[in-house]
Scaffold this active site. Structure first.
Site, short mmCIF file in Angstrom:
data_model
loop_
_atom_site.label_atom_id
_atom_site.label_comp_id
_atom_site.label_asym_id
_atom_site.label_seq_id
_atom_site.Cartn_x
_atom_site.Cartn_y
_atom_site.Cartn_z
CE LYS A 14 -2.10 -1.01 3.95
NZ LYS A 14 -1.99 -2.01 4.69
NE ARG A 89 -4.47 -1.63 9.38
CZ ARG A 89 -2.83 -0.92 8.49
NH1 ARG A 89 -3.81 0.52 8.11
NH2 ARG A 89 -1.84 -1.82 8.19
NE ARG A 128 7.88 -2.35 6.21
CZ ARG A 128 6.86 -1.94 6.16
NH1 ARG A 128 5.81 -0.55 4.95
NH2 ARG A 128 5.73 -2.28 7.17
NE ARG A 134 6.21 -0.34 10.21
CZ ARG A 134 5.28 -0.01 9.29
NH1 ARG A 134 5.47 0.90 8.23
NH2 ARG A 134 4.39 -0.44 9.25
NE ARG A 146 2.60 -5.16 11.31
CZ ARG A 146 3.39 -4.33 10.74
NH1 ARG A 146 4.53 -4.69 11.61
NH2 ARG A 146 3.22 -3.95 9.51
P1 B4P Z 1 4.35 -1.60 1.99
O1 B4P Z 1 3.70 -2.96 1.70
O2 B4P Z 1 3.66 -0.50 1.08
O3 B4P Z 1 3.74 -1.75 3.41
P2 B4P Z 1 2.08 -1.10 3.74
O4 B4P Z 1 0.92 -2.00 3.52
O5 B4P Z 1 1.86 0.05 3.11
O6 B4P Z 1 1.95 -0.70 5.18
P3 B4P Z 1 1.91 -1.46 7.10
O7 B4P Z 1 0.47 -1.81 6.13
O8 B4P Z 1 2.59 -2.35 6.92
O9 B4P Z 1 1.72 -0.62 7.66
P4 B4P Z 1 0.69 0.30 8.06
O10 B4P Z 1 1.26 1.44 7.95
O11 B4P Z 1 -0.26 0.98 7.43
O12 B4P Z 1 5.38 -2.46 2.11
C1 B4P Z 1 5.82 -3.25 2.80
C2 B4P Z 1 6.75 -4.35 2.11
O13 B4P Z 1 7.06 -4.58 1.66
C3 B4P Z 1 8.83 -3.11 2.06
O14 B4P Z 1 9.61 -3.54 2.82
C4 B4P Z 1 8.40 -3.07 0.46
O15 B4P Z 1 9.93 -2.30 -0.49
C5 B4P Z 1 7.65 -4.41 0.09
N1 B4P Z 1 7.18 -4.81 -1.27
C6 B4P Z 1 6.26 -3.25 -1.47
N2 B4P Z 1 5.47 -3.81 -2.42
C7 B4P Z 1 6.50 -5.40 -3.27
C8 B4P Z 1 6.70 -5.99 -4.37
N3 B4P Z 1 5.69 -5.84 -5.31
N4 B4P Z 1 7.05 -6.72 -4.01
C9 B4P Z 1 8.57 -7.40 -3.13
N5 B4P Z 1 8.47 -6.64 -2.13
C10 B4P Z 1 7.62 -5.24 -2.39
O16 B4P Z 1 -0.12 0.43 10.19
C11 B4P Z 1 1.14 0.15 10.71
C12 B4P Z 1 0.12 -0.22 12.32
O17 B4P Z 1 -0.11 1.41 12.56
C13 B4P Z 1 -0.76 -1.25 12.21
O18 B4P Z 1 -0.19 -2.52 11.99
C14 B4P Z 1 -2.06 -0.37 12.94
O19 B4P Z 1 -1.34 -1.07 14.48
C15 B4P Z 1 -1.74 0.52 13.13
N6 B4P Z 1 -2.81 1.35 12.07
C16 B4P Z 1 -2.85 1.98 10.84
N7 B4P Z 1 -3.53 2.84 10.55
C17 B4P Z 1 -5.07 1.77 11.06
C18 B4P Z 1 -6.27 1.86 11.62
N8 B4P Z 1 -6.27 2.67 10.30
N9 B4P Z 1 -6.63 1.53 12.42
C19 B4P Z 1 -6.30 1.65 12.89
N10 B4P Z 1 -5.16 1.19 12.92
C20 B4P Z 1 -3.85 1.73 12.50
#
Ligand code: B4P
Length: 193
Positions: A14, A89, A128, A134, A146
């Protein structure tokens, strides 16, 4: 106004795809994960409360994140649209977002869900965690918590948008640019509606 939700489990891409999409479409990026991490860095009361949940792989309470999103929308009245990343979420967050947008005579125009296998998610997040600083990415038990939170509380959000014919599922594994192209095709189609 064009409002888009980029949805998917933790590590589904995302954040990665959002960066590329906001550049192309000029939308304002609203990532609740990033907003919460900023609050933690600034050691605000909200940040300290959120940290307790995030460090355990749990979702932060709905009232906290809904308040943050309300404030971000109200501070950006001239935006041509928002890209919501990591929000909503829970179904309660989705209902609150509909109400917030309705107050602005706006709505969600597209809901794109990235699909990635559990093994791939765990591998990406641990990888990551080696460089991101993190704490929620370094421990496999927290990563599993998670993913469990996602399955229990977040996955039902897809059904919420599918009932309004807004949901599209996109393969989130493989080349980052190819995934981006697939997302753009879906967005372009929704922009024509
Ligand atoms: P991303 O895939 O970009 O990570 P994300 O889904 O955006 O983030 P995440 O869900 O972990 O965290 P968030 O901040 O929303 O990246 C992951 C890795 O994969 C990276 O290293 C990237 O380089 C790699 N990658 C990406 N695409 C790839 C591909 N095609 N091939 C290979 N590698 C790839 O949330 C963090 C915490 O915040 C949650 O656990 C929760 O506690 C809280 N939170 C956030 N929003 C909330 C909400 N609305 N309600 C309640 N709690 C919330």
């Amino acid at each position: 106004m064009f409002n888009l939700i980029l949805f998917g489990p933790p590590g589904s891409g995302k954040g990665t795809q959002s960066e590329k999409l906001i550049d192309k479409y000029g939308l304002m990026h609203l990532s609740t994960g990033n907003l919460l991490r900023e609050e933690i860095v600034n050691q605000t009361k909200l940040g300290l409360e959120a940290k307790r949940f995030m460090d355990n792989g749990q979702l932060v309470p709905d009232s906290v994140v809904i308040g943050m999103i309300r404030s971000a929308i109200e501070h950006n009245p001239a935006s041509k649209g928002f890209l919501f990343d990591g929000f909503p979420r829970t179904v309660a967050q989705a209902e609150a977002l509909d109400e917030l947008l309705a107050e602005k005579q706006a709505e969600i125009n597209a809901f794109l869900a990235l699909e990635v296998s559990r093994e791939e998610l765990i591998g990406r997040l641990l990888n990551r965690g080696k460089t991101s600083g993190r704490s929620d990415d370094v421990n496999e038990d927290i990563i599993s918590a998670r993913i469990q939170e996602y399955e229990n509380k977040t996955a039902p959000v897809a059904g919420y948008y599918e009932q309004f014919d807004k949901g599209v599922r996109v393969k989130g594994e493989g080349d980052i640019d190819q995934i981006f192209d697939s997302l753009c095709r879906e967005i372009d189609a929704k922009m024509l509606v």
